[in-house]
Design a protein around this motif. Sequence first.
Motif: not given
Length: 479
Positions: A412-438
């Motif tokens: 959702r945050l990736a879509l919001a960063s692409a200026k997706n108004n639906g995700q920008i104007n979405r007030n969810a339980a929380y906004t977050g991101e998580d990425i890991f790799f190795g």
Amino acid sequence: MKKILLAFPLLLITVHSFGQQFSQYNTGTLYDSFENPSRGTFIPDSSRKFAFNFFLPNLSTNTFLTGNSQIPLKSRAFLGYYTTTNLTFNQGKMNRFNSNINYYSLMFKAFTNLEGNAEIGISVQSKAEARGLFSDETIALYNGPNAFADNHYDNIFNNQGTYQAYHQLSFTYREKINRKLALGVKLSALMGIRYQKLETTSSSLDINRPGDQALLIMRGRYHLNYNPGEFTGRDFLPTLRNPGLSAGFGVSLRTRDAFNLQFNLKDLGFIHWSNRSSIYNFAAADTIFQFSSNRRERNIYEAARHITKTNQKIGGFITPTNSKIEISANKNYWLDYDNQYKYSPTFIISKEVFFDGITAALVNPVQYKNYTVTLTTSYNNYKILSVGGQFMIKTPNVEFFAGSERLIPTARLALASAKNNGQINRNAAYTGEDIFFGAAFKFGPLIEHPLNASYVPIDNKPGFIRRIWNRLFGSGDDY
């Protein structure tokens, strides 16, 4: 992300990413063995003797934000302006952010003793830890005077937040005592990079609309570590200006009914910040000029900065690291008669030592040959439910993994960063991101048992911990 940081200048905290990574539990990767020191990463008669990440990054990062500020901050970050959507006034509504980054730049381990099944390792990692609470009105302030219906407000900026970043140089030792028990230790030297803590106990705002000004008054305490000059990228280099120590311990136990239990105390430590650091017991006022202009973000920042940097006291202070106590239980199940598909669920309880965070997680990996797909669910005391996934390729000598423990919020945050108004104007339980790799690789001679060895081993006596264990409890493998 840099645009989002503009929303927090009143806190005077640079927000980095915050994460808790469960998907690597019981994977036997090099990353797993440094995070959970009783876990082994070598397989006799299959693995090479040395494991190294060859300076490839092994990274875990995540952030979450709860409360009514989600839409205003996303609109500012991705559309360039604030909205007051969902923000409340004089109702005491708070927003919580929690964030961390854990970055291993170097990981090296060696298998040192076949009889003791012993491993030693060194690692270099960098961490940042941040958390805080801020009011709805704090975000509304950046939208200018039109966001406020009244001209006077009390105690609407009583915020708090903490941020610290540091380097960690670690030594680990792991030994398998017998067929059922393994012990591990991780000892670390810490080098502090940055520390900031703000607590505002009282505040007020008086708006002068004809003069396009606002008078901001705040009282509280602000800690800031010493830094010679303005903080720049060079200050991320390791120094001994802010020394610290930490220790971690782990126990792995295999029960008679084939459960694998783990008990971990992770990175219990403290940092002594330089005696030239500053503690500000502030109680002051400053004027926000051009409150409705496009310079208001900078003007708000300058006013808050002038207030919080008053009544300075020079001196050092000690802060704890975000240590955790974790308990887990794991068991392996074969899903077919040919033993090609293995399911290895792990249940984990994690409790922060110095803070109130507690999380329960269930990790569900399914393995086919060298490929593993994992589904992870977790729930914490902030009432945040997370669902994540991981893909891993692992052979005895090569490993690669990548994933996210918050798949839906990250997408959702990736879509919001692409200026997706639906995700920008979405007030969810929380906004977050998580990425890991190795990734990591093993090299050197093959670890071989004597009956299979292509050479005669010279030194194969029990490891250090096992020799002490045998003196105390005897040399039997069972107990």
